[in-house]
Design a protein around this motif. Structure first.
Motif, PDB file in Angstrom:
ATOM      1  N   UNK A 206       0.868  -1.182   0.000  1.00  0.00           N
ATOM      2  CA  UNK A 206       0.000   0.000   0.000  1.00  0.00           C
ATOM      3  C   UNK A 206       0.900   1.225   0.000  1.00  0.00           C
ATOM      4  N   UNK A 207       0.669   2.129  -0.966  1.00  0.00           N
ATOM      5  CA  UNK A 207       1.354   3.418  -0.970  1.00  0.00           C
ATOM      6  C   UNK A 207       0.375   4.466  -0.453  1.00  0.00           C
ATOM      7  N   UNK A 208       0.863   5.308   0.438  1.00  0.00           N
ATOM      8  CA  UNK A 208       0.048   6.385   1.011  1.00  0.00           C
ATOM      9  C   UNK A 208       0.735   7.694   0.656  1.00  0.00           C
ATOM     10  N   UNK A 209       0.083   8.536  -0.154  1.00  0.00           N
ATOM     11  CA  UNK A 209       0.756   9.760  -0.608  1.00  0.00           C
ATOM     12  C   UNK A 209       0.044  11.013  -0.117  1.00  0.00           C
ATOM     13  N   UNK A 210       0.848  12.069   0.068  1.00  0.00           N
ATOM     14  CA  UNK A 210       0.309  13.349   0.521  1.00  0.00           C
ATOM     15  C   UNK A 210       0.865  14.506  -0.294  1.00  0.00           C
ATOM     16  N   UNK A 211       0.674  15.696   0.219  1.00  0.00           N
ATOM     17  CA  UNK A 211       0.954  16.933  -0.524  1.00  0.00           C
ATOM     18  C   UNK A 211       2.381  17.023  -1.056  1.00  0.00           C
ATOM     19  N   UNK A 212       3.332  16.346  -0.393  1.00  0.00           N
ATOM     20  CA  UNK A 212       4.730  16.448  -0.797  1.00  0.00           C
ATOM     21  C   UNK A 212       4.966  16.026  -2.233  1.00  0.00           C
ATOM     22  N   UNK A 213       4.314  14.969  -2.682  1.00  0.00           N
ATOM     23  CA  UNK A 213       4.532  14.485  -4.051  1.00  0.00           C
ATOM     24  C   UNK A 213       3.922  15.461  -5.059  1.00  0.00           C
ATOM     25  N   UNK A 214       2.819  16.109  -4.702  1.00  0.00           N
ATOM     26  CA  UNK A 214       2.217  17.128  -5.582  1.00  0.00           C
ATOM     27  C   UNK A 214       3.039  18.407  -5.596  1.00  0.00           C
ATOM     28  N   UNK A 215       3.644  18.728  -4.457  1.00  0.00           N
ATOM     29  CA  UNK A 215       4.480  19.934  -4.384  1.00  0.00           C
ATOM     30  C   UNK A 215       5.619  19.833  -5.393  1.00  0.00           C
TER      31      UNK A 215
ATOM     32  N   UNK B 279      -4.250  13.477  -1.921  1.00  0.00           N
ATOM     33  CA  UNK B 279      -4.219  14.567  -2.898  1.00  0.00           C
ATOM     34  C   UNK B 279      -5.472  14.559  -3.761  1.00  0.00           C
ATOM     35  N   UNK B 280      -6.044  15.747  -3.943  1.00  0.00           N
ATOM     36  CA  UNK B 280      -7.268  15.854  -4.733  1.00  0.00           C
ATOM     37  C   UNK B 280      -6.973  16.222  -6.187  1.00  0.00           C
ATOM     38  N   UNK B 281      -5.699  16.437  -6.521  1.00  0.00           N
ATOM     39  CA  UNK B 281      -5.333  17.016  -7.813  1.00  0.00           C
ATOM     40  C   UNK B 281      -5.459  16.068  -8.999  1.00  0.00           C
ATOM     41  N   UNK B 282      -5.617  14.780  -8.751  1.00  0.00           N
ATOM     42  CA  UNK B 282      -5.804  13.834  -9.855  1.00  0.00           C
ATOM     43  C   UNK B 282      -4.518  13.459 -10.579  1.00  0.00           C
ATOM     44  N   UNK B 283      -3.361  13.867 -10.060  1.00  0.00           N
ATOM     45  CA  UNK B 283      -2.107  13.609 -10.789  1.00  0.00           C
ATOM     46  C   UNK B 283      -1.777  12.119 -10.858  1.00  0.00           C
ATOM     47  N   UNK B 284      -2.110  11.364  -9.816  1.00  0.00           N
ATOM     48  CA  UNK B 284      -1.853   9.915  -9.867  1.00  0.00           C
ATOM     49  C   UNK B 284      -2.638   9.283 -11.021  1.00  0.00           C
TER      50      UNK B 284
ATOM     51  N   UNK C 180      -7.781   0.660  -8.042  1.00  0.00           N
ATOM     52  CA  UNK C 180      -6.755   0.439  -7.012  1.00  0.00           C
ATOM     53  C   UNK C 180      -6.285   1.758  -6.400  1.00  0.00           C
ATOM     54  N   UNK C 181      -7.078   2.821  -6.591  1.00  0.00           N
ATOM     55  CA  UNK C 181      -6.702   4.139  -6.082  1.00  0.00           C
ATOM     56  C   UNK C 181      -7.819   4.682  -5.196  1.00  0.00           C
ATOM     57  N   UNK C 182      -7.527   4.915  -3.929  1.00  0.00           N
ATOM     58  CA  UNK C 182      -8.514   5.510  -3.024  1.00  0.00           C
ATOM     59  C   UNK C 182      -8.134   6.957  -2.757  1.00  0.00           C
ATOM     60  N   UNK C 183      -8.990   7.876  -3.227  1.00  0.00           N
ATOM     61  CA  UNK C 183      -8.748   9.311  -3.018  1.00  0.00           C
ATOM     62  C   UNK C 183      -9.486   9.718  -1.748  1.00  0.00           C
ATOM     63  N   UNK C 184      -8.817   9.587  -0.607  1.00  0.00           N
ATOM     64  CA  UNK C 184      -9.519   9.708   0.681  1.00  0.00           C
ATOM     65  C   UNK C 184      -9.897  11.138   1.045  1.00  0.00           C
ATOM     66  N   UNK C 185      -9.398  12.110   0.301  1.00  0.00           N
ATOM     67  CA  UNK C 185      -9.849  13.490   0.523  1.00  0.00           C
ATOM     68  C   UNK C 185     -10.636  14.014  -0.677  1.00  0.00           C
ATOM     69  N   UNK C 186     -11.042  13.119  -1.581  1.00  0.00           N
ATOM     70  CA  UNK C 186     -11.843  13.507  -2.723  1.00  0.00           C
ATOM     71  C   UNK C 186     -11.007  13.809  -3.953  1.00  0.00           C
ATOM     72  N   UNK C 187     -11.694  14.347  -4.981  1.00  0.00           N
ATOM     73  CA  UNK C 187     -11.045  14.589  -6.273  1.00  0.00           C
ATOM     74  C   UNK C 187     -11.564  15.884  -6.874  1.00  0.00           C
ATOM     75  N   UNK C 188     -10.619  16.699  -7.334  1.00  0.00           N
ATOM     76  CA  UNK C 188     -10.974  17.969  -7.974  1.00  0.00           C
ATOM     77  C   UNK C 188     -11.809  17.758  -9.233  1.00  0.00           C
ATOM     78  N   UNK C 189     -11.673  16.598  -9.853  1.00  0.00           N
ATOM     79  CA  UNK C 189     -12.310  16.358 -11.150  1.00  0.00           C
ATOM     80  C   UNK C 189     -13.834  16.221 -11.060  1.00  0.00           C
ATOM     81  N   UNK C 190     -14.365  16.078  -9.834  1.00  0.00           N
ATOM     82  CA  UNK C 190     -15.796  15.778  -9.687  1.00  0.00           C
ATOM     83  C   UNK C 190     -16.514  16.798  -8.807  1.00  0.00           C
ATOM     84  N   UNK C 191     -17.834  16.894  -9.031  1.00  0.00           N
ATOM     85  CA  UNK C 191     -18.712  17.660  -8.141  1.00  0.00           C
ATOM     86  C   UNK C 191     -19.898  16.766  -7.792  1.00  0.00           C
ATOM     87  N   UNK C 192     -20.602  17.146  -6.753  1.00  0.00           N
ATOM     88  CA  UNK C 192     -21.815  16.395  -6.406  1.00  0.00           C
ATOM     89  C   UNK C 192     -22.806  17.335  -5.734  1.00  0.00           C
TER      90      UNK C 192
END
Ligand SMILES: [Zn+2]
Length: 274
Positions: A20-29, A108-113, A122-134
């Motif tokens: 399991x890889x867990x990524x945060x803001x650092x990779x987007x920065x 990360x919500x930026x969708x870069x992954x 196989x990707x869980x965006x646990x803080x959501x995704x910029x690409x979608x609205x609801x």
């Protein structure tokens, strides 16, 4: 690569272990996306400066949906212009090589992954995704793509056209960003909390990248990995709560450095690629 890190990764590879890889803001920065947590996240409404922790709330959205949207449209525009980097691409190589033995949990919500080619299942965006609205009221209209409202900067006003584009087709109320706000809770339906925890509960290696564990679910995943005694590798330029967990884990390793610099060789060691 450090010998101890090579050993830990080699064991996981030879055992055919789950990662399991867990990524945060650092990779987007590293793709030029600011964290929006510090001073760069300030937002001016009238004569007052708001912190991201105040803007990114359901309470603020109820008071000033137009201003919250104006802030997000600006932020989402920044995400849209950014490009995936070598760190994202290394994790895609891991996804391809391991298949169902891999799961990515990202804050990360930026969708870069996903834009780099990560497998959505196989990707869980646990803080959501910029690409979608609801629908902000949850009327059942479902998830919709973020409308393209043109290029924006921090001064772009919120227009009547924006308002129309951000109207729920189901109930006529507001659409909202598909992101987890500071005054809301993780769930499975929108943020795949259970999926992320289940993956961590079965993993043989937790690979943490560019997160300082400021929010609760990532830390819960780190502590779960630590309690289970699995291999634990933290990639970060700075010490942080996950590097402390690594120091206390028998098969833990703090790989100090940037994701772009460290991930390609870590992934090569996990996949046996030259
Ligand atoms: Zn609705």
């Amino acid at each position: 690569m450090e010998e101890r890190l090579q050993e830990i990764l080699g064991e996981v590879r030879r055992a055919g272990g789950r990662v399991v890889a867990l990524t945060g803001a650092g990779i987007s920065a590293e793709s030029g996306i600011p964290t929006f947590r510090g001073a760069e996240g300030y937002w001016v409404v009238g004569s007052r400066n708001y912190m991201p922790q105040e803007m990114a709330t359901h309470a603020m959205f109820q008071r000033r949906p137009d201003e919250v949207w104006r802030w997000y449209l600006y932020r989402f525009g920044v995400c849209h212009l950014a490009q995936p980097n070598a760190g994202h691409r290394a994790l895609v190589a891991l996804d391809r090589a391991l298949g169902d033995r891999f799961h990515l949990v990202t804050q990360n919500i930026d969708g870069l992954h996903l834009r780099a080619g990560a497998t959505p299942q196989r990707t869980s965006c646990i803080h959501g995704e910029a690409a979608w609205v609801r629908c902000a009221d949850g009327c059942g209209a479902g998830r919709l793509p973020l409308p393209d409202l043109g290029p924006r900067d921090a001064r772009t006003p919120f227009s009547a056209e924006d308002r129309r584009a951000l109207t729920c087709p189901g109930c006529g109320g507001w659409l909202r960003p598909h992101v987890l706000w500071f005054d809301e809770c993780y769930d499975e339906e929108n943020y795949r909390m259970d999926t992320a925890l289940r993956a961590a509960g079965r993993a043989d290696l937790l690979l943490v990248v560019g997160t300082s564990g400021a929010t609760n679910l990532p830390m819960q995943i780190g502590e779960l990995a630590w309690r289970r005694g699995i291999a634990l590798v933290d990639v970060n330029p700075e010490e942080n709560p996950f590097s402390e967990l690594c120091a206390r884990a028998p098969r833990g390793f703090f790989a100090r450095g940037a994701a772009c610099a460290r991930l390609p060789e870590i992934v090569a060691a996990l996949t046996g690629a030259p």
